[in-house]
Enzyme design. Structure first.
Site, mmCIF file in Angstrom:
data_model
loop_
_atom_site.group_PDB
_atom_site.id
_atom_site.type_symbol
_atom_site.label_atom_id
_atom_site.label_comp_id
_atom_site.label_asym_id
_atom_site.label_seq_id
_atom_site.Cartn_x
_atom_site.Cartn_y
_atom_site.Cartn_z
ATOM 1 N N LYS A 34 0.855 -1.193 0.000
ATOM 2 C CA LYS A 34 0.000 0.000 0.000
ATOM 3 C C LYS A 34 0.885 1.236 0.000
ATOM 4 O O LYS A 34 1.765 1.375 0.847
ATOM 5 C CB LYS A 34 -0.921 0.003 1.217
ATOM 6 C CG LYS A 34 -1.960 1.117 1.177
ATOM 7 C CD LYS A 34 -2.860 1.076 2.391
ATOM 8 C CE LYS A 34 -3.998 2.077 2.248
ATOM 9 N NZ LYS A 34 -3.540 3.433 1.932
ATOM 10 N N ASP A 37 1.638 5.475 -0.102
ATOM 11 C CA ASP A 37 1.123 6.727 0.445
ATOM 12 C C ASP A 37 1.338 7.823 -0.588
ATOM 13 O O ASP A 37 2.287 8.599 -0.518
ATOM 14 C CB ASP A 37 1.847 7.064 1.753
ATOM 15 C CG ASP A 37 1.116 8.150 2.548
ATOM 16 O OD1 ASP A 37 -0.004 8.515 2.159
ATOM 17 O OD2 ASP A 37 1.674 8.616 3.558
ATOM 18 N N GLU A 85 3.465 1.865 4.452
ATOM 19 C CA GLU A 85 2.129 2.241 4.908
ATOM 20 C C GLU A 85 1.234 1.038 5.178
ATOM 21 O O GLU A 85 0.404 1.068 6.085
ATOM 22 C CB GLU A 85 1.448 3.157 3.891
ATOM 23 C CG GLU A 85 0.156 3.742 4.434
ATOM 24 C CD GLU A 85 -0.657 4.498 3.400
ATOM 25 O OE1 GLU A 85 -1.617 5.166 3.795
ATOM 26 O OE2 GLU A 85 -0.342 4.410 2.206
#
Length: 330
Positions: A30, A32, A176
């Site tokens: 994931k 950011d 993240e």
């Protein structure tokens, strides 16, 4: 050619799939950054659209050469624009200096030289024809076959299975979080789907309450947010406002404690610029979760976990280095 506008498919917050289903899922880091849909009509041009649908091509001039990467093959790609720190990790605060410049080409070019971005690609919902009904695994194969790797863009690998190990690796490297994607999932434009699950790595620390902001509407007379800090040497440094995480009963309990601790003096040093703040004696300790810190030491996406009546401000664990924290409310 005119490409169809395709809103990005969205992930639902959740947990890792059950271990017995692990091999039915792919796992991606994931990031950011800023979600973008990339439109390549096949004529050498490129168009970028934000999740909102806004045209943002002008904000990222270093990505324009991607328009030639597939020759005459028209495509729509799904990805995320990142600004990387010195350790190669996505830094949203850095990226913010690049966002919002779509209609300021001169400024965008100057910022591109100072803070270049990197585009990570993770899906291809259109390639000569719509691929929306193809399963994720097949779309991923088609994307990898395109070989889209350049100075300012790449196609990071996805891992099939081994979800627990993948999540642990993101935590170990300070990333993240993780996105879990079911291998047989179709692409659902604009839908927040359970076929994609996002897991955000959250940290937890003790903080000292130094003030609060009154709530509005049904929260009138109750705290809408508390203003919290952490020790930096002999000073209490402001690290942000926390406005989520309470039940109604917890918010009412906190309101009574804040009234009893009311003070005319701000306990933070330096005093943050928070309009409408009400100060309290810094004697309440709480625990909050958050995703990461800004460069100024402020907590990003903080959420209240619990009061810590077992701790005094002197006992609270966090101790910031001098020079961190402070500033405006996030």
């Amino acid at each position: 050619m005119t490409l169809p506008l395709i809103p990005p498919m969205l992930a639902t917050p959740g947990r890792l799939p059950p271990a017995v289903q692990d091999q039915r899922w792919a796992y991606e880091t994931k990031q950011d950054g800023q979600r973008v849909m990339v439109y390549l009509p096949g004529d050498g041009s490129l168009s970028l659209r934000a999740r909102s649908g806004e045209e943002i091509t002008g904000a990222y001039p270093e990505l324009r050469p991607l328009g030639d990467a597939l020759g005459a093959t028209p495509a729509v790609l799904d990805g995320e624009v990142l600004a990387l720190d010195e350790q190669g990790r996505a830094d949203f605060q850095l990226l913010q200096s690049r966002m919002g410049l779509a209609h300021a080409p001169a400024r965008a070019a100057r910022r591109a030289a100072q803070v270049p971005v990197h585009l990570v690609l993770f899906d291809v919902p259109y390639l000569t024809e719509p691929l929306l009904r193809l399963p994720y695994l097949r779309r991923r194969e088609r994307l990898v076959e395109l070989g889209l790797t350049g100075a300012y863009w790449s196609t990071p690998a996805a891992v099939v299975g081994h979800g627990a190990e993948a999540l642990a690796a993101t935590r170990e490297h300070g990333l993240e979080g993780l996105v879990c994607k079911r291998l047989d999932s179709v692409y659902e434009p604009g839908i927040r789907s359970r076929a994609w699950i996002k897991i955000r790595n959250m940290r937890a620390e003790d903080v000292i309450v130094g003030g609060w902001l009154p709530g509005r509407g049904r929260l009138s007379g109750l705290p809408g947010a508390v203003l919290v800090g952490q020790r930096a040497g002999e000073r209490l440094r402001y690290v942000g406002g926390v406005g989520t995480g309470w039940s109604e009963a917890e918010r009412a309990e906190l309101a009574a404690l804040l009234r009893d601790a009311a003070s005319e003096r701000c306990p933070f040093d330096p005093v943050p610029r928070v309009p409408g703040a009400r100060w309290v004696l810094p004697r309440l300790v709480g625990e909050v979760s958050y995703s990461t810190r800004t460069r100024a030491g402020l907590l990003r996406q903080p959420s209240w976990l619990r009061l810590r009546p077992d701790l005094t401000p002197e006992d609270s664990a966090a101790d910031l280095p001098e020079g961190s924290g402070g500033g405006d409310a996030p």
